[in-house]
Design a protein around this motif. Structure first.
Motif, PDB file in Angstrom:
ATOM      1  N   PHE A 105      39.072 169.497  66.563  1.00  0.00           N
ATOM      2  CA  PHE A 105      38.972 169.956  65.173  1.00  0.00           C
ATOM      3  C   PHE A 105      38.748 168.783  64.234  1.00  0.00           C
ATOM      4  O   PHE A 105      37.978 168.852  63.281  1.00  0.00           O
ATOM      5  N   ARG A 106      39.455 167.696  64.530  1.00  0.00           N
ATOM      6  CA  ARG A 106      39.313 166.497  63.694  1.00  0.00           C
ATOM      7  C   ARG A 106      37.869 166.011  63.721  1.00  0.00           C
ATOM      8  O   ARG A 106      37.300 165.635  62.713  1.00  0.00           O
ATOM      9  N   TYR A 134      46.726 162.290  64.325  1.00  0.00           N
ATOM     10  CA  TYR A 134      45.604 162.247  65.255  1.00  0.00           C
ATOM     11  C   TYR A 134      45.657 161.012  66.143  1.00  0.00           C
ATOM     12  O   TYR A 134      44.885 160.888  67.077  1.00  0.00           O
ATOM     13  N   LEU A 167      43.557 169.473  68.913  1.00  0.00           N
ATOM     14  CA  LEU A 167      43.460 168.911  67.572  1.00  0.00           C
ATOM     15  C   LEU A 167      42.342 167.878  67.397  1.00  0.00           C
ATOM     16  O   LEU A 167      41.634 167.904  66.388  1.00  0.00           O
ATOM     17  N   PRO A 226      41.188 177.484  64.751  1.00  0.00           N
ATOM     18  CA  PRO A 226      42.440 177.120  65.419  1.00  0.00           C
ATOM     19  C   PRO A 226      43.361 178.313  65.676  1.00  0.00           C
ATOM     20  O   PRO A 226      44.109 178.305  66.645  1.00  0.00           O
ATOM     21  N   ALA A 259      51.867 170.652  63.821  1.00  0.00           N
ATOM     22  CA  ALA A 259      50.816 170.316  64.775  1.00  0.00           C
ATOM     23  C   ALA A 259      51.275 170.600  66.201  1.00  0.00           C
ATOM     24  O   ALA A 259      50.559 171.209  66.988  1.00  0.00           O
ATOM     25  N   PRO A 275      45.749 172.170  62.867  1.00  0.00           N
ATOM     26  CA  PRO A 275      45.037 170.917  62.546  1.00  0.00           C
ATOM     27  C   PRO A 275      45.512 170.429  61.184  1.00  0.00           C
ATOM     28  O   PRO A 275      45.018 170.870  60.151  1.00  0.00           O
TER      29      PRO A 275
END
Ligand SMILES: Nc1ncnc2c1ncn2[C@@H]1O[C@H](COP(=O)(O)OP(=O)(O)OP(=O)(O)O)[C@@H](O)[C@H]1O
Ligand SMILES: [Mg+2]
Lengths: 725, 281, 356
Positions: free
Chosen positions: A338-339, A325, A335, A248, A312, A318
């Protein structure tokens, strides 16, 4: 109190360290920079607005000094209440007794499981509030890669098309295990055994991941061989790398107008499992004994959804909070990628042994990427290396004989001193009272701030620091270093090899400093020289620049692909040099850097000594018919020589211990062969599992070597002078 | 004055020129990186002259903290205070110690001089934690005073040696004349001898200032308030765990190095110059 | 003004004895010149009076007060160094003013005093220069100025003129003499220069190996040296020595025979003696005594003529009138006559009473 502090206290018979004076201010430390730092500030400001009664101080500490500062400050009572660190330091921090667990249970509804688990201790308590996670995904240039690859085969195919002509299809720091981890864990390999007492990467699965690396780097040459973080950024920004494995933090480094996108890492075609990068949880830790209500309030707020939203949105972090999210504002950002990736990650292990694996693994990867070793051999060697480093703490020794020997030695020295002292010592002391008065400030300062730490450093070498304990081990650290059973003497990781390199390093540097300094000083002296002042200023310039800046700049200049030095070589029609792939080029890179920053000191010293030669001497020599060369050898050299002795001795000592250059330029590469004794000592103390006693023993050995050297030079010099007169 | 043949002179100029270029090149690299928009080292090889920027410099110089205080300004002043005071204290200590070592014979003379050397031999990185603990006991942690004293003592060995050597070159007659004229030892020291060792003082001052000005590990360890930081601490913040902001780092490097460069430029004459020996001979 | 008394002072460095239980009293207003061979301890003695050196034993008194432990600055003594030891970074004015400034005298007084001294020494045009910009003689005068400005009880000079050329030395010698007459201060003066010693001294003190060999009025010491050492040390060229053996009342030497005056017979002469004759006592005309000599060479300096000759194997110098030396040629033999002679015990070197 940390183990170190306790050992020190024990050594010096110091009373317990003062407790932290409780104050109302809440202190937070972090080593974030740029956007993340700003976002954190913003979150803290939100809290300030809600709780104007609570004073909060946020401190951004340079990453390079963060760990030392925490280790030193928290036991000293000057540490923070809360600090942000990666969860993989948890083991070390617990061992050093720096933190307390989070007082209340953390809600699994609020935080992602993947961020909670790594912070949990064996007793189920959480050792920190999860803030965010860091892991790797695939970045790709949308102008070059229309369809992100879903498998490694696709990745290779896509990359092959984009490779050539100074461009690369894929870029990531090949020789850093962190970046290799996705393939490693994806292939099913494991770092440690289940009980975390041994390594497990001498496995077929690890070898498979090594084969993939070979494919990337050696067979297909899809990945630039010496890419580091900075380089990857540049290449991606310039379109020289179409795809990049990165985290990130990378987003902030990209040009705002860059056409790029993110996607989870591909599936390994060989076994059909997704690549699994390491995940690091950034957490807010509670410093030992600071669980005041306002501290907890701030911590709770910072990791709350509202606090997380700041980070965020503001910095694209993240975060660990589930709610974010689902946040519509963040749906289209990076994001969610990444999640998604987080579900396919391996948490960075925290077992103490972990600290020992990185160096050997990176070395193995470097060997594989250079095609020097087969993946199987490389991982085997790395495993063997870890096992060697992971020797159990030496057995506890009985301090009594040591204390006795020290006392006896002290008594002996005292008797000899008294016996040899001419009569009337007292009256001589009284007579010299004026001298002592002039010396007093220096003596006090030196004793307190140099002498005592020095003695403590010496003493620490007799202790070993284990998890939550210190023990007196006598000479065990020293014998284990000197015996150096682990490796044959010729192996780059052997103590004697390192020592030889250190001696070579010192000798080469000091000789070159002298040669250059002398030469330039001579060039600067003639009276017909015009622009002397200008030349002198220009040549003194390297002295004025802090050596860490010099080191970092030279590191960049020596870069294989983008460094100015290889560009220069190429401009002259020479092949580029892979500076940090083999010993001599790496050594020369270090040498160049240190010579560059060190010659002005010698030049100035020589200039001063030259000026002190009475001109009559030259005139006399000239009248006697001496040629210029004879004048140099018969007049200049004998006159300047003695004046240079202190400078040379000091220069030798400084170079011997020149940490920054080796640590920052070659970083010990390849294979730790360019490491010198000080960097090795540092690695033992701060990189490899905090074996502080072992590092102190190293330092003591360095000290003894230098002391012997000084005594020897003095002997030689006085013998020579004696022979002359 | 007889001059060597033209060829030799040209060669000398050429050698000096090449040496100066090499000495300057990394500096040039820093400057290019600091003013380039494209971050990083490739800017050094292929500078984009048409597209220069002062943004990095501006960012570095204009940092403010949450309370709206101009951090750069404060840190610059801190750096000046810390380095200046460390130099002053160090010089005062070193000069008086150098004087004692040069002018007196006393029990412990040899031991003392050797002791200074000895302290240079133990790796500095390993002394930080013990040093911190001592400083903590003395209540010097997180204070500018503490940092000043720590820096001053680190530079002492070199300074004492240099000054002792320089004091040795001044005839003892001068001291004795002053003593007979009725000056006390202290007065002889500061009014008669100190002015005479000015060149050595300049050298040692530069040395201590440089050390104190550039240091960051101790500063970052000792100081825990951003508004109390010295500039190198802030500078080093641009090199992080995950990559670095090379543009800002380069710009910061220039800003940090500039005062020292200026100091060197103004004092460099003294670096090598000696006082005209005149009546001393 | 001051009386300086040294009471059995000694200085030792380890086993080296530099001064050995030396006692000396320097009277108020007296000009004492210390002479002696190099390394005999003159500077050491001076520095002990100044307080720059602590005696290993014995005491120093000034006007009866024991100052052995007193700091140099509190002894009210000025010293002029051979190297002058001017403060290089101070102007002439500041150099001269320094002793007064240290004593916190009133600035107006200091200014007046400095100007006065500068005028006396002819330094007024140089007051704002640094020592580096002065000639040797000027520096010497500044050093003097710095010494006299505070009107100390006593002055110490350590070879103050040795760095100057002959003419300047002569002039400065006169100035120092004048200074002494004017200030009537006690002065102790170390020199290697015979002229200075003879002309300046009220009393000459000759040191040898850390003890006083002889002291007294310069002429007395010159004319009645108590030892052969003193006789040889004073006078330029030095006294001639001829070895002789006594036979009854007569002394026989290689190429001469002489009978000392009867009053010496009161004291029985030893078997072997040295016959000492001053070069200026010798002449070409017949006198009480005579020696046969062979001429080696002749030096003429305008007024004087120096005759270098040999009596047997012993060298001999005679100082004659330049005009007298013209007929003399190297290699020729002559007879030199003299009236005055000194006799020294060949064994102990002690004088055996003045002879004529
Ligand atoms: N610090 C010392 N240690 C040992 N011996 C010393 C020391 N200082 C002086 N001496 C010795 O003492 C003796 C007397 O020295 P001093 O300087 O008094 O001689 P001097 O009579 O002034 O000679 P000169 O006419 O050459 O100046 C010398 O033999 C010298 O070597
Ligand atoms: Mg002398």
């Amino acid at each position: 109190m940390s183990a170190v502090a306790r050992g020190v206290a024990l050594l010096c018979c110091f009373a317990a360290l003062p407790a932290h004076a409780a104050d109302s201010e809440v202190v937070v430390w972090h080593s974030y920079r740029a956007g993340e730092a700003l976002a954190l500030d913003a979150a803290v400001n939100d809290f300030r607005a809600q709780h104007p009664e609570i004073q909060i101080r946020v401190l951004a500490v340079p990453y390079g000094a963060y760990q030392q500062k925490l280790i030193a400050a928290i036991p000293g009572g000057h540490g923070p209440d809360l600090f942000i660190a990666a969860h993989d330091q948890l083991g070390d921090m617990v061992k050093r007794d720096l933190i307390d667990p989070v007082p209340e249970p953390l809600s699994a509804q609020q935080f992602l499981d993947e961020t909670l688990a790594p912070l949990r201790g064996p007793d189920g308590k959480s050792w920190g509030w999860p803030m965010a996670f860091k892991t790797l995904v695939l970045f790709y240039r949308t102008d070059q890669v229309p369809e992100p690859p879903a498998t490694t085969d696709a990745l290779i195919a896509t990359a092959e098309k984009l490779t050539g002509d100074g461009r690369f299809g894929l870029a990531y720091p090949l020789a850093e295990f962190y970046f290799h981890a996705p393939w490693f864990f994806g292939a099913g390999a494991e770092l440690l055994t289940a009980d975390a007492n041994d390594v497990r990467f001498d496995s077929p699965a690890a070898t498979r991941s090594g084969e993939l690396l070979r494919l990337f780097a050696v067979e297909k040459k899809l990945v630039p061989s010496d890419a580091n973080g900075a380089l990857v950024t540049e290449m991606f920004n310039q379109g020289k790398a179409a795809m990049v494995v990165n985290g990130p933090w990378f987003i902030a480094e990209l040009r705002p107008d860059l056409p790029y996108a993110l996607t989870p890492l591909p599936i390994l075609s060989a076994n059909g499992t997704p690549a699994k990068p390491l995940s690091t949880i950034e957490a807010l830790f509670l410093a030992k004994g600071r669980a005041r209500p306002e501290v907890r309030a701030l911590a709770t707020f910072l990791v709350s959804d509202a606090g997380a939203r700041r980070r965020a949105v503001g910095a694209g972090q993240p975060v660990a909070n589930r709610a974010l999210y689902d946040d519509p504002d963040l749906q289209n950002g990076p994001l969610p990628v990444f999640r998604k990736q987080l579900t396919n990650t391996v948490p960075m292990p925290t077992a103490p042994l972990t600290a020992l694996v990185w160096e050997p693994l990176n070395e193995a990867l470097r060997q594989i990427a250079r095609g020097a070793l087969s993946p199987e051999r490389a991982f085997q060697e790395a495993a063997a290396r870890v096992r060697l480093l992971n020797q159990p703490l030496p057995a506890e020794a009985n301090p009594a004989p040591y204390v006795l020997v020290i006392l006896l030695a002290l008594a002996g020295v005292l008797t000899v001193a008294l016996w040899r002292t001419p009569t009337g010592l007292l009256s001589r002391l009284v007579q010299a009272r004026t001298a002592y008065a002039f010396l007093l400030p220096t003596a006090i300062g030196m004793t307190l701030l140099v002498g005592v730490p020095f003695l403590m450093g010496l003493g620490l070498g007799f202790f070993a620091f284990g998890p939550g304990e210190i023990r007196f081990v006598g000479f065990a650290n020293f014998t284990s270093i000197i015996a150096a059973q682990e490796y044959p003497i010729t192996h780059p990781l052997s103590f004697y090899f390192t020592m030889a390199v250190t001696v070579l390093w010192t000798f080469a540097n000091v000789s070159l400093h002298l040669l250059l300094g002398f030469g330039l000083a001579l060039l600067l002296t003639p009276s017909w020289l015009k622009g002397r002042a200008l030349f002198r200023v220009l040549l003194i310039l390297p002295w004025t620049i802090p050596n860490y800046i010099t080191a970092l700049i030279f590191k960049g200049l020596f870069n294989t692909q983008f460094g100015a030095i290889n560009a220069l070589l190429e401009a002259m029609g020479l092949p580029p040099v892979h500076w940090f792939d083999s010993f001599w080029p790496a050594f020369c890179a270090n040498l160049t850097t240190n010579v560059w920053l060190g010659f002005p000191f010698m030049m100035v010293t020589v200039l001063g000594a030259l000026q002190a030669i009475p001109p009559d001497l030259y005139d006399a020599a000239r009248v006697d018919g001496a040629s210029a060369i004879q004048r140099f050898f018969k007049v200049t050299l004998p006159q300047v020589g003695p004046a240079l002795v202190p400078a040379v001795v000091l220069g030798t000592i400084w170079t011997f211990n020149m940490f920054n250059i080796v640590f920052l330029v070659s970083e010990g590469q390849p294979e730790g062969s360019t490491d010198i004794l000080v960097t090795e000592a540092y690695r033992w103390a701060f990189v490899r599992n905090g074996r502080y006693g072992y590092a102190a023993a190293y330092s003591t050995i360095i000290f003894v070597i230098l002391a012997l050297y000084t005594v020897l030079t003095r002997r030689l010099l006085s013998a020579r002078q004696g022979a002359r007169s | 004055m007889n001059r060597p043949p033209l060829l030799w002179r040209l060669l000398a100029y050429a050698a000096l020129g090449v040496a100066s270029i090499i000495a300057l090149f990394p500096v040039y690299a820093v400057v290019v990186m600091a003013v380039s928009r494209a971050p990083g080292f490739s800017a050094v090889v292929t500078p984009d002259w048409a597209n220069l920027t002062l943004d990095h410099l501006r960012t570095f110089v204009s940092t403010h903290d949450a309370q709206g205080r101009w951090l750069f300004g404060r840190q610059l002043i801190n750096s000046l205070i810390v380095a200046g005071a460390a130099t002053g204290v160090g010089l005062l200590f070193a000069a008086s110690a150098g004087y004692a070592f040069s002018r007196f014979k006393f029990p412990g003379h040899r031991l003392g001089m050797v002791g200074f050397f000895v302290t240079q031999m133990f790796p500095g990185t390993m002394m930080i934690v013990p040093l911190y603990l001592i400083a903590n006991h003395l209540g010097l942690v997180d204070t500018v005073v503490g940092l000043v004293f720590v820096y001053a003592t680190t530079s002492l060995p070199f300074c004492v040696w240099t000054l002792k050597g320089y004091f040795d070159t001044i005839p003892i007659d001068i001291d004795e004349a002053a003593l007979i004229d009725g000056a006390s030892r202290v007065r002889t020291f500061y009014q008669v001898l100190l002015p005479l060792v000015r060149p050595a003082l300049a050298v040692t001052a530069l040395f201590s200032f440089l050390g104190a000005w550039n240091e960051f590990v101790l500063a970052a360890t000792f100081l825990s308030r951003e508004e109390k930081f010295t500039l190198p601490v802030t500078l080093y913040r641009h090199v992080g765990a995950y990559g670095a902001d090379w543009g800002a780092f380069a710009a910061g490097s220039i800003v940090v190095s500039l005062p020292v460069c200026i100091l060197f430029l103004t004092l460099q004459r003294h670096l090598v110059g000696g006082l005209s020996s005149g009546a001393v001979k | 003004m001051a009386t300086i008394t040294l009471d059995k002072i000694a200085k030792r460095y380890g086993d080296t004895v530099v001064l050995n239980e030396l006692s000396l009293t320097i009277n108020d207003g007296e000009f004492v010149v210390l002479v002696g061979p190099s390394g005999c301890g003159k500077t050491t003695l001076l520095r002990m009076i100044a307080g720059l050196l602590e005696p290993s034993q014995g005491s120093v008194r000034i006007d009866g007060n024991d100052v052995t432990q007193t700091a140099p600055g509190d002894r009210d003594i000025a010293m002029v160094f051979q190297s002058y030891a001017l403060y290089p970074h101070m102007s002439v004015r500041e150099n001269i003013a320094f002793p007064l400034k240290v004593r916190r005298r009133d600035p107006a007084f200091i200014q007046a005093r400095v100007n006065e001294v500068a005028q006396q020494l002819g330094l007024d045009p140089l007051l704002d220069r640094k020592p580096a910009a002065l000639s040797g003689g000027q520096r010497q005068r500044v050093a003097m100025g710095r010494a006299i400005v505070r009107e100390p009880k006593a002055f110490l000079f350590d070879e103050p003129l040795s760095n100057l050329d002959a003419a300047l030395r002569g002039r400065m010698r006169g100035e120092i003499a004048a200074l002494h007459r004017r200030l009537k201060a006690t002065m102790v003066y170390v020199t290697h220069d015979q002229h200075e010693a003879m002309t300046l001294a009220d009393r000459l003190v000759l040191l040898n190996k850390g003890t006083i060999e002889q002291m007294g009025a310069p002429l007395t010491v010159y004319q009645r040296p108590r030892t052969r050492f003193v006789a040889e040390f004073l006078g330029s060229p030095p006294m001639n020595f001829l070895a002789a053996t006594r036979n009854g009342a007569e002394l026989f030497g290689n190429g001469f025979k002489l009978t000392p005056a009867a009053d010496a017979a009161a004291q029985p002469l030893p078997e072997k003696v040295w016959v000492g004759v001053r070069p200026e006592a010798l002449c070409l005309s017949p006198r009480t005594h005579a020696v046969e000599a062979e001429i080696d060479w002749v030096e003429r300096t305008g007024s004087d003529g120096f005759l270098y000759a040999r009596v047997g194997d012993a060298p001999l110098v005679a100082r004659l009138d330049a005009s007298q030396t013209h007929p003399l040629e190297p290699g020729s033999r002559i007879t030199l006559g003299f009236d005055e002679l000194s006799l020294f015990d060949a064994e102990s070197g002690r004088a055996l009473g003045a002879q004529s």
